[in-house]
Structures are given as structure tokens and as C-alpha cells.
Write a protein that holds these residues in place. Structure first.
Motif, PDB file in Angstrom:
ATOM      1  N   PRO A 157     -60.452 -24.535  62.922  1.00  0.00           N
ATOM      2  CA  PRO A 157     -60.480 -23.261  63.257  1.00  0.00           C
ATOM      3  C   PRO A 157     -59.523 -22.891  64.310  1.00  0.00           C
ATOM      4  CG  PRO A 157     -62.668 -24.124  63.306  1.00  0.00           C
ATOM      5  CD  PRO A 157     -61.770 -25.269  63.293  1.00  0.00           C
ATOM      6  N   GLY A 158     -58.888 -21.529  64.151  1.00  0.00           N
ATOM      7  CA  GLY A 158     -57.939 -21.320  64.872  1.00  0.00           C
ATOM      8  C   GLY A 158     -58.391 -20.940  66.217  1.00  0.00           C
ATOM      9  N   TYR A 159     -57.450 -20.832  67.459  1.00  0.00           N
ATOM     10  CA  TYR A 159     -58.128 -20.502  68.707  1.00  0.00           C
ATOM     11  C   TYR A 159     -57.111 -19.262  69.077  1.00  0.00           C
ATOM     12  CZ  TYR A 159     -54.266 -23.795  69.724  1.00  0.00           C
ATOM     13  OH  TYR A 159     -53.085 -24.486  69.721  1.00  0.00           O
ATOM     14  N   GLY A 160     -57.544 -18.518  69.855  1.00  0.00           N
ATOM     15  CA  GLY A 160     -56.894 -17.476  70.503  1.00  0.00           C
ATOM     16  C   GLY A 160     -57.530 -16.107  70.576  1.00  0.00           C
ATOM     17  N   TYR A 161     -56.949 -15.327  69.769  1.00  0.00           N
ATOM     18  CA  TYR A 161     -57.273 -13.655  69.721  1.00  0.00           C
ATOM     19  C   TYR A 161     -58.125 -13.494  68.593  1.00  0.00           C
ATOM     20  CZ  TYR A 161     -53.023 -13.553  66.998  1.00  0.00           C
ATOM     21  OH  TYR A 161     -51.949 -13.690  66.214  1.00  0.00           O
ATOM     22  N   ALA A 162     -58.782 -14.193  67.920  1.00  0.00           N
ATOM     23  CA  ALA A 162     -59.665 -13.882  66.870  1.00  0.00           C
ATOM     24  C   ALA A 162     -60.747 -12.867  67.277  1.00  0.00           C
ATOM     25  CB  ALA A 162     -60.492 -15.128  66.288  1.00  0.00           C
ATOM     26  N   LYS A 163     -60.850 -11.849  66.672  1.00  0.00           N
ATOM     27  CA  LYS A 163     -61.836 -10.832  66.970  1.00  0.00           C
ATOM     28  C   LYS A 163     -63.437 -11.319  66.562  1.00  0.00           C
ATOM     29  CE  LYS A 163     -58.568  -7.141  66.438  1.00  0.00           C
ATOM     30  NZ  LYS A 163     -58.167  -5.991  65.878  1.00  0.00           N
ATOM     31  N   VAL A 164     -63.833 -12.176  67.256  1.00  0.00           N
ATOM     32  CA  VAL A 164     -65.285 -12.339  67.302  1.00  0.00           C
ATOM     33  C   VAL A 164     -65.799 -12.663  68.783  1.00  0.00           C
ATOM     34  CG1 VAL A 164     -64.845 -14.169  65.150  1.00  0.00           C
ATOM     35  CG2 VAL A 164     -64.556 -15.032  67.542  1.00  0.00           C
ATOM     36  N   PRO A 165     -67.227 -12.622  68.608  1.00  0.00           N
ATOM     37  CA  PRO A 165     -67.692 -12.722  70.173  1.00  0.00           C
ATOM     38  C   PRO A 165     -67.220 -13.747  70.920  1.00  0.00           C
ATOM     39  CG  PRO A 165     -69.188 -12.065  68.365  1.00  0.00           C
ATOM     40  CD  PRO A 165     -68.238 -12.387  67.900  1.00  0.00           C
ATOM     41  N   GLU A 166     -67.363 -13.791  72.196  1.00  0.00           N
ATOM     42  CA  GLU A 166     -66.827 -14.798  73.047  1.00  0.00           C
ATOM     43  C   GLU A 166     -67.949 -15.805  73.070  1.00  0.00           C
ATOM     44  OE1 GLU A 166     -64.512 -16.731  75.904  1.00  0.00           O
ATOM     45  OE2 GLU A 166     -64.201 -14.765  74.909  1.00  0.00           O
ATOM     46  N   SER A 167     -69.192 -15.596  72.569  1.00  0.00           N
ATOM     47  CA  SER A 167     -70.023 -16.888  72.533  1.00  0.00           C
ATOM     48  C   SER A 167     -69.760 -17.589  71.137  1.00  0.00           C
ATOM     49  CB  SER A 167     -71.488 -16.472  72.302  1.00  0.00           C
ATOM     50  OG  SER A 167     -71.561 -15.499  71.046  1.00  0.00           O
ATOM     51  N   VAL A 168     -69.075 -16.919  70.134  1.00  0.00           N
ATOM     52  CA  VAL A 168     -68.800 -17.592  68.976  1.00  0.00           C
ATOM     53  C   VAL A 168     -67.380 -18.551  68.932  1.00  0.00           C
ATOM     54  CG1 VAL A 168     -67.760 -17.279  66.680  1.00  0.00           C
ATOM     55  CG2 VAL A 168     -69.763 -15.951  67.500  1.00  0.00           C
ATOM     56  N   LYS A 169     -66.631 -17.965  70.039  1.00  0.00           N
ATOM     57  CA  LYS A 169     -65.434 -18.607  70.200  1.00  0.00           C
ATOM     58  C   LYS A 169     -65.785 -19.840  71.244  1.00  0.00           C
ATOM     59  CE  LYS A 169     -61.938 -14.957  70.947  1.00  0.00           C
ATOM     60  NZ  LYS A 169     -61.102 -14.444  71.841  1.00  0.00           N
ATOM     61  N   LEU A 170     -66.631 -19.945  72.053  1.00  0.00           N
ATOM     62  CA  LEU A 170     -67.144 -20.921  72.729  1.00  0.00           C
ATOM     63  C   LEU A 170     -67.858 -21.979  72.042  1.00  0.00           C
ATOM     64  CD1 LEU A 170     -68.511 -19.356  76.110  1.00  0.00           C
ATOM     65  CD2 LEU A 170     -66.521 -20.605  75.980  1.00  0.00           C
ATOM     66  N   GLU A 171     -68.538 -21.671  71.123  1.00  0.00           N
ATOM     67  CA  GLU A 171     -69.017 -22.518  69.819  1.00  0.00           C
ATOM     68  C   GLU A 171     -68.051 -23.350  69.090  1.00  0.00           C
ATOM     69  OE1 GLU A 171     -72.562 -24.190  68.060  1.00  0.00           O
ATOM     70  OE2 GLU A 171     -72.453 -23.308  70.093  1.00  0.00           O
ATOM     71  N   TRP A 172     -67.119 -22.594  68.651  1.00  0.00           N
ATOM     72  CA  TRP A 172     -65.955 -23.152  67.895  1.00  0.00           C
ATOM     73  C   TRP A 172     -65.369 -24.135  68.897  1.00  0.00           C
ATOM     74  CZ3 TRP A 172     -62.890 -18.285  65.907  1.00  0.00           C
ATOM     75  CH2 TRP A 172     -63.451 -17.582  64.969  1.00  0.00           C
ATOM     76  N   GLN A 173     -65.022 -24.022  70.044  1.00  0.00           N
ATOM     77  CA  GLN A 173     -64.295 -24.759  71.081  1.00  0.00           C
ATOM     78  C   GLN A 173     -65.277 -26.045  71.051  1.00  0.00           C
ATOM     79  OE1 GLN A 173     -62.962 -22.637  74.410  1.00  0.00           O
ATOM     80  NE2 GLN A 173     -61.582 -21.363  73.307  1.00  0.00           N
ATOM     81  N   ARG A 174     -66.483 -25.905  71.315  1.00  0.00           N
ATOM     82  CA  ARG A 174     -67.180 -27.138  71.259  1.00  0.00           C
ATOM     83  C   ARG A 174     -67.104 -28.062  70.194  1.00  0.00           C
ATOM     84  NH1 ARG A 174     -72.353 -28.594  70.303  1.00  0.00           N
ATOM     85  NH2 ARG A 174     -73.120 -26.620  69.403  1.00  0.00           N
ATOM     86  N   HIS A 175     -67.182 -27.499  69.101  1.00  0.00           N
ATOM     87  CA  HIS A 175     -67.370 -28.244  67.791  1.00  0.00           C
ATOM     88  C   HIS A 175     -65.690 -28.747  67.452  1.00  0.00           C
ATOM     89  CE1 HIS A 175     -71.401 -27.317  66.578  1.00  0.00           C
ATOM     90  NE2 HIS A 175     -71.297 -25.973  66.465  1.00  0.00           N
ATOM     91  N   LEU A 176     -64.929 -27.936  67.824  1.00  0.00           N
ATOM     92  CA  LEU A 176     -63.362 -28.490  67.885  1.00  0.00           C
ATOM     93  C   LEU A 176     -63.262 -29.793  68.717  1.00  0.00           C
ATOM     94  CD1 LEU A 176     -60.556 -28.003  66.618  1.00  0.00           C
ATOM     95  CD2 LEU A 176     -60.099 -26.789  68.603  1.00  0.00           C
ATOM     96  N   ALA A 177     -63.616 -29.567  70.067  1.00  0.00           N
ATOM     97  CA  ALA A 177     -63.582 -30.870  71.034  1.00  0.00           C
ATOM     98  C   ALA A 177     -64.205 -32.005  70.518  1.00  0.00           C
ATOM     99  CB  ALA A 177     -63.964 -30.251  72.177  1.00  0.00           C
TER     100      ALA A 177
END
Length: 193
Positions: free
Chosen positions: A71-91
Motif C-alpha cells: 500500500p502507498g503511503y502519504g496523501y491518500a484520501k482516506v481517514p486517518e484511522s485507515v492510514k494507521l491501520e495500513w502502516q501497522r500491517h506494512l510494518a
């Protein structure tokens, strides 16, 4: 092969794989499509943040050698909670995946070394994971300006020169494709090795 929202749903952790990571809209999907000589293997979009799962692509019929579109990181237009979830799975994927042989980190040549790019490089350094940086969209700059940016990024990353290689890349012009292919051949090699 498959798309997985979490590490637990990824394919068996065997063989070899190379992950493609980068800011939303850096050109990950375009690079994978160009590399595989297909127009729509990995979905591309003008809307940043379309890749929301960990996508696995087997090389031919060999599912023990894979390319992985993260998943890309940065300025995707999704809620902050979704971004944090992506980052957790990415890590989770980056830290625990044993078959991961290297990371291709894509950066738009006009906007390299974002905070998240530097965080990824720090992670790779801790894991002693080799990184190959693609400075994408090189066709958007004049050759001299692209070459200058390449040298600037190389200079800024001198402390990681034992783990990091850098090249200019354009999916549109197929610039740098041979260099990228050679790097991936080295990392993926024989899946049984």
C-alpha cells in the motif's frame, strides 16, 4: 496470486520476494506493469492510495518467486484511522516476512526523500535489508536536472551506501528497466537457495 489485508493472510512465507514501496502516486503499479510487460497487472490510478492491500504477483507459474505491491503511503484520501491501520500491517509485513529479499523504494524524482521514505530507509538499515531506490517519472525532468537530482539523493544517502542503490526510472519511456531487472534477478535468484 492474491491480495492480503494482513500478514496472516499472505501466501506461505517461503521462496523469495521483493516488495515495492513508496508514497502514493510515486508509480509503484506502473513500475510493476512495465517490468512485467503488462498494462494492467497492477492497477494504476490517478487517485492516490488505490493500493490498499498487500498484492502478491508470482513470476510466471513459479509462486516461490514473487513481486509484492505494498500500500502507498502519504496523501491518500482516506481517514486517518485507515492510514494507521495500513502502516501497522506494512510494518508487520516488513519486519516479519522471512522470504523478503529486498525492497524497491519508489520516489518521484521531483519530490524525493519524504519523511516516510527516510523512515523506510531507517527500518531497512535496522533489518540489514537491501534497498534499491527508483527515482520515478524521470521523463518529467530534463536529462541534466534528473541526473543532478540522482547525484543529490546519492549524496544524501551516503551513510547507507552499503545497503542502498539508486537509479533513475521512467515507466513511460522504459528508462532504467534493464538496471531494475538486473537488481531483481540478483535478489530473486534461485527460489530454493
Amino acid at each position: 496470486m492474491t491480495s492480503a489485508p494482513t500478514l496472516a493472510q499472505c501466501p506461505d512465507d517461503r521462496g523469495r520476494e521483493v516488495a515495492f514501496a513508496g508514497r502514493s502516486n510515486a508509480g509503484k503499479s506502473s513500475a510493476i506493469n512495465t517490468l512485467c510487460q503488462q498494462k494492467a497487472l497492477a492497477r494504476t490510478s490517478k487517485t492516490p492510495g488505490r493500493t490498499q492491500l498487500i498484492n502478491f504477483f508470482g513470476l510466471g507459474s513459479d509462486t516461490t518467486r514473487r513481486l509484492v505491491d505494498l500500500p502507498g503511503y502519504g496523501y491518500a484520501k482516506v481517514p486517518e484511522s485507515v492510514k494507521l491501520e495500513w502502516q501497522r500491517h506494512l510494518a508487520d509485513y516488513l519486519q516479519r516476512r522471512q522470504s523478503l529479499q529486498g525492497l524497491v523504494l519508489l520516489m518521484d524524482v521531483r519530490h524525493p526523500l519524504s519523511d516516510f521514505d527516510e523512515m523506510m530507509l531507517g527500518w531497512a538499515d535496522e533489518q540489514e535489508m537491501p534497498v534499491h531506490i527508483l527515482l520515478t517519472k524521470a521523463d518529467k525532468l530534463k536529462p541534466g536536472a534528473a541526473k543532478n537530482m540522482h547525484q543529490k539523493v546519492r549524496s544524501q544517502l551516503r551513510e547507507w551506501e552499503d545497503l542502498v542503490s539508486i537509479q533513475l526510472f521512467s515507466a513511460l519511456k522504459r528508462q532504467g528497466l534493464e538496471t531494475l531487472t538486473a537488481r531483481l534477478d540478483g535478489w530473486l535468484g534461485d527460489a530454493e537457495a
